[in-house]
Design a protein around this motif. Structure first.
Motif, mmCIF file in Angstrom:
data_model
loop_
_atom_site.group_PDB
_atom_site.id
_atom_site.type_symbol
_atom_site.label_atom_id
_atom_site.label_comp_id
_atom_site.label_asym_id
_atom_site.label_seq_id
_atom_site.Cartn_x
_atom_site.Cartn_y
_atom_site.Cartn_z
ATOM 1 N N GLU A 124 -15.304 -53.298 15.416
ATOM 2 C CA GLU A 124 -13.862 -52.472 14.977
ATOM 3 C C GLU A 124 -12.637 -53.970 15.014
ATOM 4 O O GLU A 124 -12.944 -54.879 16.207
ATOM 5 C CB GLU A 124 -13.745 -51.616 16.686
ATOM 6 N N LEU A 125 -12.058 -53.661 14.390
ATOM 7 C CA LEU A 125 -11.040 -54.930 14.393
ATOM 8 C C LEU A 125 -9.239 -54.580 15.033
ATOM 9 O O LEU A 125 -9.003 -54.836 15.422
ATOM 10 C CB LEU A 125 -10.290 -55.131 12.531
ATOM 11 N N ARG A 126 -8.967 -53.453 14.901
ATOM 12 C CA ARG A 126 -7.858 -52.586 14.738
ATOM 13 C C ARG A 126 -8.042 -51.295 15.248
ATOM 14 O O ARG A 126 -8.731 -50.870 14.317
ATOM 15 C CB ARG A 126 -6.768 -53.390 14.583
ATOM 16 N N ARG A 127 -7.103 -50.795 16.161
ATOM 17 C CA ARG A 127 -6.352 -49.254 16.084
ATOM 18 C C ARG A 127 -4.789 -49.457 16.288
ATOM 19 O O ARG A 127 -4.554 -49.668 16.306
ATOM 20 C CB ARG A 127 -6.920 -48.696 17.956
ATOM 21 N N TRP A 128 -4.591 -47.732 14.956
ATOM 22 C CA TRP A 128 -3.222 -47.226 14.849
ATOM 23 C C TRP A 128 -3.454 -46.280 15.186
ATOM 24 O O TRP A 128 -3.589 -45.369 15.364
ATOM 25 C CB TRP A 128 -3.082 -47.380 14.112
ATOM 26 N N GLY A 129 -2.457 -45.767 16.503
ATOM 27 C CA GLY A 129 -1.530 -44.372 16.776
ATOM 28 C C GLY A 129 -2.244 -44.278 18.018
ATOM 29 O O GLY A 129 -3.417 -44.266 18.634
ATOM 30 N N THR A 130 -2.310 -42.625 18.424
ATOM 31 C CA THR A 130 -3.026 -42.302 19.880
ATOM 32 C C THR A 130 -2.888 -41.034 19.581
ATOM 33 O O THR A 130 -2.173 -39.992 19.514
ATOM 34 C CB THR A 130 -2.052 -42.692 20.626
ATOM 35 N N VAL A 321 -14.802 -53.797 10.513
ATOM 36 C CA VAL A 321 -15.296 -54.547 9.358
ATOM 37 C C VAL A 321 -16.968 -53.917 9.300
ATOM 38 O O VAL A 321 -17.178 -54.136 10.095
ATOM 39 C CB VAL A 321 -15.236 -56.458 9.581
ATOM 40 N N LEU A 322 -17.786 -53.902 8.132
ATOM 41 C CA LEU A 322 -18.599 -53.260 7.995
ATOM 42 C C LEU A 322 -19.613 -54.827 8.322
ATOM 43 O O LEU A 322 -19.488 -56.260 7.272
ATOM 44 C CB LEU A 322 -19.052 -52.493 6.285
ATOM 45 N N CYS A 323 -20.834 -54.513 8.815
ATOM 46 C CA CYS A 323 -22.184 -54.929 9.054
ATOM 47 C C CYS A 323 -22.784 -55.240 7.686
ATOM 48 O O CYS A 323 -23.128 -54.643 6.980
ATOM 49 C CB CYS A 323 -22.817 -55.162 9.989
ATOM 50 N N THR A 324 -23.647 -56.903 7.463
ATOM 51 C CA THR A 324 -23.669 -56.877 6.446
ATOM 52 C C THR A 324 -25.549 -55.744 6.371
ATOM 53 O O THR A 324 -25.938 -55.401 4.540
ATOM 54 C CB THR A 324 -24.861 -58.056 6.591
ATOM 55 N N GLY A 325 -25.861 -54.762 7.018
ATOM 56 C CA GLY A 325 -26.835 -53.825 5.922
ATOM 57 C C GLY A 325 -25.925 -52.698 5.533
ATOM 58 O O GLY A 325 -26.780 -51.905 5.803
ATOM 59 N N ASP A 326 -24.318 -52.560 6.498
ATOM 60 C CA ASP A 326 -23.880 -50.926 6.109
ATOM 61 C C ASP A 326 -22.763 -51.010 4.722
ATOM 62 O O ASP A 326 -22.424 -50.307 4.671
ATOM 63 C CB ASP A 326 -23.344 -51.065 7.564
ATOM 64 N N MET A 327 -22.409 -52.568 4.681
ATOM 65 C CA MET A 327 -21.864 -53.156 3.009
ATOM 66 C C MET A 327 -22.305 -52.279 1.817
ATOM 67 O O MET A 327 -23.908 -52.619 1.137
ATOM 68 C CB MET A 327 -21.791 -54.486 2.885
ATOM 69 N N GLY A 328 -21.748 -51.953 0.849
ATOM 70 C CA GLY A 328 -21.942 -51.485 -0.284
ATOM 71 C C GLY A 328 -22.954 -52.577 -0.998
ATOM 72 O O GLY A 328 -22.271 -53.344 -0.435
ATOM 73 N N PHE A 329 -23.096 -51.888 -2.397
ATOM 74 C CA PHE A 329 -23.810 -52.771 -2.735
ATOM 75 C C PHE A 329 -23.471 -53.683 -3.688
ATOM 76 O O PHE A 329 -23.762 -55.643 -3.723
ATOM 77 C CB PHE A 329 -24.131 -51.816 -4.340
ATOM 78 N N GLY A 330 -21.920 -53.868 -4.622
ATOM 79 C CA GLY A 330 -21.657 -54.573 -5.062
ATOM 80 C C GLY A 330 -20.089 -55.450 -4.503
ATOM 81 O O GLY A 330 -19.650 -56.441 -4.227
ATOM 82 N N SER A 331 -20.021 -54.816 -2.827
ATOM 83 C CA SER A 331 -19.111 -55.917 -1.312
ATOM 84 C C SER A 331 -19.855 -57.247 -1.907
ATOM 85 O O SER A 331 -21.237 -57.136 -1.003
ATOM 86 C CB SER A 331 -19.105 -54.606 -0.972
#
Length: 430
Positions: A124-130, A321-331
């Motif tokens: 997790e990088l950040r949150r916005w709103g409650t 930010v997605l980890c290496t095991g959850d990233m899409g094919f082209g990302s």
């Protein structure tokens, strides 16, 4: 697509990057095919040179009246021609093997993409709103009284089967308002250029963005060979396929609202209730074409564009930010925006914003001319949802629900709804 030259120069780095994706080392297999291909090409070129020399000697032997030498050389030329054809065919076969293998390997993650096996390892990088405190038990979108008259899953099942919905009345207008609001925001506030593109594309377009050949089962194909787009990333990105752009024209920033089609292969049993995971849905997509030097800055900018949509709607969310095991094919790096859904008591993905480096550009052969001169280089491509319209509808309904079963709507949508501010308990705009 991967750069074979880079693999030749540093196979260990290539394998190390694949290991971060949970894949075995592949450089040895790649380089063996590459070596066989190059050897056949060299042998063919050598044989061609020998054939050219012998052809000249044939004429000389004929002119000198040396019939024996003439016949020997003519036979040699004929045999060499056959050898060249065999070597050329073999080189083409190895080239095809190499291309197919490289096309099946996902993009390499950036060093800043966190290591991990699945979504539980995303950061997790950040949150916005409650999230709003509710003095009643929040319902999921398909349970809210205000939404029930406009979400017709039974008729959709009669027409098309499971994972479709028929929207009616206020739901239809709210869905349309959300898409128009997103487009207007991206055009007027973010400076994106609006496109309208086909939803049927050729093999080459799907290959260019990495949807083929690996993910054919996740897409729909017509009987005459067209593919139905899973997102307008496919069409927007491929507008530059085969082109060489001027650096001064970059970045290109595009947006489009389109129908999207996915078979959802492999997702059986997931999100079967409601309209969270559908075969047909709508998205407002963002695509940027940049130089390599600016692609990471553009990635942050695109993420902020998607965030701005949710902020204007007042929807709490978080950025991961997605980890290496959850990233899409082209990302090579991906930010996900996850919106708060009180009915599920959790955050759910509503946008993925990915930088792809030159991975798609190599598949599409999309280049640019550097401002300082020199030979053309591959562009960098980025894509992101800005955002998924159906999922945004879900979030608006769930976050705006009231104890009496009505739904209060975000203020930014009121002008798109003729000044109406809510959906009543019986499903009408009020």
């Amino acid at each position: 697509m991967h750069d074979i030259k880079a693999i030749r120069e540093n196979p260990a780095a290539f394998d190390a990057a694949l290991a971060r994706r949970g894949l075995p080392p592949l450089s040895l297999e790649i380089l063996e095919i590459d070596a066989a291909r190059r050897a056949k090409i060299l042998a063919s070129e050598t044989a061609q040179a020998a054939q050219n020399a012998a052809s000249k000697q044939v004429g000389a032997a004929k002119a000198a009246g040396n019939d024996a030498e003439f016949e020997r050389l003519r036979a040699l030329v004929a045999q060499t021609k056959t050898d060249i054809a065999t070597l050329t065919e073999g080189a083409a076969a190895e080239d095809s093997r190499l291309r197919d293998l490289l096309a099946s390997i996902p993009n390499l993650p950036l060093p800043t993409a966190p290591d991990g096996r699945d979504e539980s390892d995303n950061l997790e990088l950040r949150r916005w709103g409650t999230p709003r405190a509710m003095d009643f038990k929040p319902l999921e979108h398909y349970q809210i009284p205000a939404a029930l008259p406009g979400l017709d899953f039974a008729t959709a099942a009669k027409l098309s089967g499971s994972r479709f919905v028929v929207l009616k009345g206020a739901m239809t207008r709210l869905h349309r308002a959300l898409a128009q609001f997103m487009l207007d925001t991206h055009i007027d506030d973010h400076g994106l250029t609006e496109y309208w593109t086909p939803v049927l594309v050729k093999d080459e377009a799907m290959f260019g963005t990495g949807n083929l050949p690996k993910f054919a089962e996740e897409s729909y194909q017509t009987t005459n060979g067209w593919w139905m787009i899973p997102t307008s990333e496919v069409t927007l990105t491929n507008t530059v396929a085969g082109d060489t752009l001027d650096a001064a024209a970059l970045p290109l920033r595009m947006t489009a609202h389109s129908q999207c089609f996915r078979s959802e292969a492999g997702s059986a049993g997931r999100d079967t209730s409601g309209m969270l995971r559908q075969h047909q849905f709508e998205k407002v997509e963002m695509v940027s074409i940049t130089t390599p030097e600016t692609s990471l800055t553009e990635h942050d900018r695109m993420t902020q564009c998607a965030e701005n949509i949710l902020q204007k709607l007042g929807l709490p969310y978080r950025v991961v930010v997605l980890c290496t095991g959850d990233m899409g094919f082209g990302s090579t790096k991906t930010h996900d925006l996850e919106v708060w859904l009180p009915g599920q008591d959790t955050y759910r993905e509503i946008s993925s914003v990915s930088v792809c480096g030159d991975f798609q550009a190599r598949r599409m052969n999309a280049r640019y001319k550097p401002a300082g001169g020199g030979k053309p280089e591959f562009v960098h491509t980025l894509n992101g949802s800005g955002v998924a319209v159906g999922r945004c509808l879900i979030a608006v309904l769930e976050n705006g629900q009231q104890a009496d079963g009505s739904v209060d709507l975000p203020a930014v949508l009121h002008p798109y709804l003729g000044g109406k501010t809510r959906i009543t308990t019986v499903g009408g705009l009020g």
